[in-house]
Design a protein around this motif. Structure first.
Motif, PDB file in Angstrom:
ATOM      1  N   LEU A 117       6.190  18.867  12.701  1.00  0.00           N
ATOM      2  CA  LEU A 117       6.921  18.632  11.661  1.00  0.00           C
ATOM      3  C   LEU A 117       8.452  18.974  11.921  1.00  0.00           C
ATOM      4  N   MET A 118       9.292  17.912  12.406  1.00  0.00           N
ATOM      5  CA  MET A 118      10.877  17.884  12.120  1.00  0.00           C
ATOM      6  C   MET A 118      11.045  17.297  10.986  1.00  0.00           C
ATOM      7  N   ILE A 119      12.172  17.964  10.234  1.00  0.00           N
ATOM      8  CA  ILE A 119      12.931  16.332   9.430  1.00  0.00           C
ATOM      9  C   ILE A 119      14.660  16.912   9.290  1.00  0.00           C
ATOM     10  N   LYS A 120      15.024  15.676   8.939  1.00  0.00           N
ATOM     11  CA  LYS A 120      16.338  15.866   8.956  1.00  0.00           C
ATOM     12  C   LYS A 120      16.891  14.839   7.787  1.00  0.00           C
ATOM     13  N   GLY A 121      18.075  15.369   7.418  1.00  0.00           N
ATOM     14  CA  GLY A 121      18.983  14.939   6.378  1.00  0.00           C
ATOM     15  C   GLY A 121      19.998  15.244   4.943  1.00  0.00           C
ATOM     16  N   PRO A 122      20.191  14.618   3.943  1.00  0.00           N
ATOM     17  CA  PRO A 122      20.901  15.414   3.056  1.00  0.00           C
ATOM     18  C   PRO A 122      20.237  17.020   2.004  1.00  0.00           C
TER      19      PRO A 122
ATOM     20  N   VAL B 258       0.993  -1.174  -0.178  1.00  0.00           N
ATOM     21  CA  VAL B 258      -0.209  -0.302  -0.442  1.00  0.00           C
ATOM     22  C   VAL B 258       0.550   1.025  -0.040  1.00  0.00           C
ATOM     23  N   GLY B 259       0.553   1.764  -1.055  1.00  0.00           N
ATOM     24  CA  GLY B 259       1.621   3.364  -1.388  1.00  0.00           C
ATOM     25  C   GLY B 259       1.002   4.614  -1.010  1.00  0.00           C
ATOM     26  N   THR B 260      -0.223   4.327  -1.640  1.00  0.00           N
ATOM     27  CA  THR B 260      -1.183   5.371  -1.170  1.00  0.00           C
ATOM     28  C   THR B 260      -2.161   6.128  -0.105  1.00  0.00           C
ATOM     29  N   ARG B 261      -2.544   6.236   0.919  1.00  0.00           N
ATOM     30  CA  ARG B 261      -3.275   6.282   1.824  1.00  0.00           C
ATOM     31  C   ARG B 261      -4.288   8.069   1.286  1.00  0.00           C
ATOM     32  N   GLU B 262      -5.458   8.503   1.270  1.00  0.00           N
ATOM     33  CA  GLU B 262      -6.220   9.197   0.842  1.00  0.00           C
ATOM     34  C   GLU B 262      -5.692   9.734   2.314  1.00  0.00           C
ATOM     35  N   GLY B 263      -6.028  11.372   2.047  1.00  0.00           N
ATOM     36  CA  GLY B 263      -5.518  12.813   2.987  1.00  0.00           C
ATOM     37  C   GLY B 263      -3.899  12.921   3.378  1.00  0.00           C
ATOM     38  N   SER B 264      -3.316  11.459   3.195  1.00  0.00           N
ATOM     39  CA  SER B 264      -2.261  11.734   3.908  1.00  0.00           C
ATOM     40  C   SER B 264      -0.443  12.370   2.208  1.00  0.00           C
ATOM     41  N   VAL B 265      -0.263  12.697   3.012  1.00  0.00           N
ATOM     42  CA  VAL B 265       1.432  12.800   2.009  1.00  0.00           C
ATOM     43  C   VAL B 265       2.475  11.656   1.761  1.00  0.00           C
ATOM     44  N   GLY B 266       2.165  10.544   2.245  1.00  0.00           N
ATOM     45  CA  GLY B 266       3.015   9.627   2.447  1.00  0.00           C
ATOM     46  C   GLY B 266       3.747   9.655   2.641  1.00  0.00           C
ATOM     47  N   HIS B 267       4.461   8.456   2.652  1.00  0.00           N
ATOM     48  CA  HIS B 267       5.791   8.292   3.271  1.00  0.00           C
ATOM     49  C   HIS B 267       7.696   8.970   3.234  1.00  0.00           C
ATOM     50  N   PRO B 268       7.899   9.702   4.862  1.00  0.00           N
ATOM     51  CA  PRO B 268       8.892   9.865   3.948  1.00  0.00           C
ATOM     52  C   PRO B 268       9.886   9.779   2.872  1.00  0.00           C
ATOM     53  N   VAL B 269      10.833  10.408   1.688  1.00  0.00           N
ATOM     54  CA  VAL B 269      11.705   9.468   0.683  1.00  0.00           C
ATOM     55  C   VAL B 269      12.930   8.703   1.427  1.00  0.00           C
ATOM     56  N   PRO B 270      13.649   8.335   0.531  1.00  0.00           N
ATOM     57  CA  PRO B 270      15.234   7.944   1.453  1.00  0.00           C
ATOM     58  C   PRO B 270      15.737   8.413   1.669  1.00  0.00           C
ATOM     59  N   GLY B 271      16.225   8.159   3.282  1.00  0.00           N
ATOM     60  CA  GLY B 271      17.295   8.989   3.434  1.00  0.00           C
ATOM     61  C   GLY B 271      17.066  10.473   4.518  1.00  0.00           C
ATOM     62  N   VAL B 272      15.607  10.204   4.460  1.00  0.00           N
ATOM     63  CA  VAL B 272      14.990  11.467   5.193  1.00  0.00           C
ATOM     64  C   VAL B 272      14.561  11.504   6.171  1.00  0.00           C
ATOM     65  N   SER B 273      14.420  11.562   8.054  1.00  0.00           N
ATOM     66  CA  SER B 273      14.226  11.378   9.133  1.00  0.00           C
ATOM     67  C   SER B 273      13.061  11.796   9.126  1.00  0.00           C
ATOM     68  N   VAL B 274      12.514  11.593  10.124  1.00  0.00           N
ATOM     69  CA  VAL B 274      11.021  12.861  10.537  1.00  0.00           C
ATOM     70  C   VAL B 274      10.990  12.412  11.388  1.00  0.00           C
ATOM     71  N   LYS B 275      10.400  13.465  12.756  1.00  0.00           N
ATOM     72  CA  LYS B 275       9.799  13.449  14.023  1.00  0.00           C
ATOM     73  C   LYS B 275       8.958  14.210  14.005  1.00  0.00           C
ATOM     74  N   ILE B 276       7.858  14.155  14.971  1.00  0.00           N
ATOM     75  CA  ILE B 276       6.950  15.171  15.303  1.00  0.00           C
ATOM     76  C   ILE B 276       7.090  14.793  17.190  1.00  0.00           C
ATOM     77  N   VAL B 277       7.237  16.195  17.172  1.00  0.00           N
ATOM     78  CA  VAL B 277       6.758  16.860  18.643  1.00  0.00           C
ATOM     79  C   VAL B 277       6.314  17.931  18.880  1.00  0.00           C
ATOM     80  N   GLU B 278       5.997  17.326  19.674  1.00  0.00           N
ATOM     81  CA  GLU B 278       5.342  19.251  21.359  1.00  0.00           C
ATOM     82  C   GLU B 278       6.001  20.148  20.592  1.00  0.00           C
ATOM     83  N   PRO B 279       4.699  21.262  20.115  1.00  0.00           N
ATOM     84  CA  PRO B 279       5.888  22.282  19.736  1.00  0.00           C
ATOM     85  C   PRO B 279       6.881  23.470  21.011  1.00  0.00           C
TER      86      PRO B 279
END
Length: 600
Positions: free
Chosen positions: A416-421, A381-402
């Motif tokens: 939403l916090m992002i880390k990667g090349p 399953v690659g698609t979920r309605e209403g979502s923006v999908g999974h992170p692309v390879p090499g991209v790290s994602v975390k969700i934190v309390e603001p």
């Protein structure tokens, strides 16, 4: 081919990297393990850095490998092979060698076209920094961009420049037509020899490495002042590799390149991504010219279309199924893809657009929905309605309390916090703004998001698109969706923002067009909606406008709407004060310029 192991190998030996990370405690959750692995994937991209990891080096390698195949074309018929494009880019780079060595940033004022692509390629070959000027921005914004980048030279075309009045230009304006005029015979032979044999490093007037700047892209400024985002060669190349690993381009693919190069989506995904994958791309300068785009895709049998939901809506109104019959993938980004747009596009063209997510500061792709795949009874399953999908390879994602920046569990909304090349080097000449969004390699997107148990990301809203009313955070997008759903899902008809309010901090303001009906209808929908009363706009806070303002990228211009809302609130306050004074037995004298708001 629909079967496992159906393709021949692309090479005889596949290199395998084994990277060891820090040991996790036995109490670590699965999500913590996933985050650790994604950070190692980002490290893999970084470990591949070498002197050839620049756009110029990659361009030379790909063009030599695909010499006779079509590389770039315009919708009007101009067409260049990879070999021809490389030779013209070398010619332009040589004719720019007279520029001063301290001119690192060169402005490009050209539309999405073969000319614009060649100018960017030439600057990459020469080792200079391309700054594509947003010609849809205000004169003040353009002057600011040139000042921040110390631009003294702009590459443009008289024909294109004739469309604009009072375009602010620097001291040196170079016409692209002069840069590509036919060279002498011996010069042509030298360029051919260089294109076939010369190392890419020898072509660079200013040597560049993977961590050197490739471009500066000014953010669209939908919710704040535009800032110059510095993207290195490694940022862009790693993002293209991650994006391409999911798209899986083939030699038969063709890109409908309609997004502007001054936008990161257009620069990375429509300009460099097809070129570095050996895929042809066909350009058109105005994505809202639906008839031309439909014809371009149909006649050239293009297979991939990247666009914004605003542009997709325009194609639905003018197109039929045969126009986009060749497309295998339609990806929407830059703004929220609403179900109504997806449904109407799928009904018209027989292909459903997939939503992705990115940001200028992230080169830009962060996550992507993909078509579902089922092979031999195994379904992914690659698609979920209403979502923006999974992170692309090499991209790290975390969700934190603001407020505390503490990680939040699945299903909880947070920052939403992002880390990667792909994370930018910073904002040009703006260390304070850089420090606000970059912390220990993590980029603060300013977006409120959540993630489900299967890792799909959901963008709920911009943090700046929340209002604090009476101490409570009120999401604008939730109000928008209530109105849009009740009206039958019109597009481009409703925009919710906020304005200052003396008593409660802020107040909700709704802008609407004629397609949404009347203010009375909208107020009734809100009054009956199952949302907190605090979220419901006041009766006189529904403002009718001809159309929602948009930027050249297709995004709604939220900064302009917020300014309009603030002006409305100020006029409303004056009117209330005026009315109060009229009713008061001891009338106070109003300033001569204070007038009630214009009812029209």
């Amino acid at each position: 081919g629909g079967r496992l192991f159906s393709r021949p190998p692309q090479r005889l030996r596949y290199p395998v990297w084994i990277i060891f990370g820090d040991k996790l405690p036995s109490s670590a959750s699965a999500r913590e393990g996933e985050l650790a692995v994604s950070e190692l994937a980002g490290l893999w991209f970084d470990l591949r850095k070498n002197r050839s990891r620049t756009l110029g080096h990659q361009l030379v390698r790909i063009c030599r490998r695909n010499w006779f195949r079509t590389a770039i074309a315009d919708a009007d018929g101009t067409r260049l092979s990879f070999g021809r494009a490389l030779m013209v880019a070398i010619l332009v780079a040589r004719r720019l060698q007279h520029l001063s060595d301290d001119e690192k940033c060169i402005g490009v004022l050209l539309p999405t076209s073969v000319a614009g692509a060649l100018a960017n390629m030439a600057l990459a070959l020469s080792g200079r920094v391309a700054v594509n000027i947003n010609f849809t921005a205000s004169s003040e914004a353009i002057r600011s961009a040139m000042r921040q980048c110390s631009i003294r030279t702009v590459i443009t075309s008289p024909r294109f420049l004739a469309r604009f009045k009072d375009m602010p230009l620097p001291e040196n304006v170079v016409h692209f037509e002069n840069l590509i005029r036919a060279p002498a015979f011996f010069d042509k032979m030298a360029i051919l020899a260089a294109a076939l044999l010369c190392p890419a490093s020898r072509m660079q007037h200013q040597p560049a490495g993977p961590d050197d700047l490739a471009t500066v892209i000014f953010s669209s400024g939908t919710t704040g002042e535009p800032k110059g985002v510095m993207l290195a060669h490694h940022n862009i190349i790693s993002n293209i590799e991650a994006f391409s690993a999911l798209i899986r381009f083939s030699s038969s693919d063709g890109m409908a390149a309609i997004l502007p190069f001054f936008h990161s989506f257009g620069y990375t995904c429509c300009l460099w991504c097809p070129v570095l994958n050996g895929v042809r791309s066909v350009f058109h300068s105005n994505p809202l010219e639906a008839a031309t785009v439909l014809k371009m895709v149909r006649q050239n049998r293009l297979t991939v279309l990247l666009a914004t939901p605003t542009f997709l809506t325009a194609y639905v109104r003018r197109g039929c199924r045969e126009d986009f019959a060749s497309l295998r993938l339609v990806i929407a980004g830059a703004e929220k893809l609403r179900p109504a747009v997806s449904d109407s596009f799928a009904n018209t063209f027989g292909i459903r657009p997939l939503e992705g997510y990115g940001a200028t500061e992230l080169s830009p792709v962060v996550s992507l929905n993909l078509p579902d795949v089922e092979i031999d009874g195994v379904k992914h399953v690659g698609t979920r309605e209403g979502s923006v999908g999974h992170p692309v390879p090499g991209v790290s994602v975390k969700i934190v309390e603001p407020d505390t920046m503490a990680p939040l569990p699945d299903e909880r909304e947070g920052l939403l916090m992002i880390k990667g090349p792909n994370v930018m080097k910073g904002y040009i000449n703006n260390p304070d703004a850089t420090a606000k969004v970059l912390r220990n390699g993590w980029y603060n997107t300013g977006d409120i998001a959540s993630r489900d148990s299967e890792g799909f990301l959901y963008i709920r809203d911009r943090l700046s698109r929340y209002s604090k009313i009476g101490g409570e955070m009120v999401p604008h997008i939730a109000i928008e969706e209530k109105l849009i759903q009740a009206l039958g899902n019109p597009t481009g008809a409703i925009a919710v923002t906020s304005a200052p309010d003396e008593s409660r901090g802020e107040q909700i303001v709704v802008f609407y067009t004629a397609e949404a009906g009347s203010a009375e209808t909208l107020y009734r929908i809100m009054a009956e909606a199952n949302i907190p009363n605090l979220w419901k706009p006041k009766k006189d806070n529904f403002i009718k406008i001809d159309s929602l303002p948009a930027l050249g990228t297709g995004k709604t211009d939220w900064r302009l709407l917020k300014s309009m809302a603030a002006e409305f609130a100020a006029r409303k306050k004056v009117a209330e004060s005026y009315a109060a004074n009229e009713q008061s037995p001891n009338k106070a004298t109003l300033p001569s310029k204070a007038m009630p708001p214009d009812k029209t």
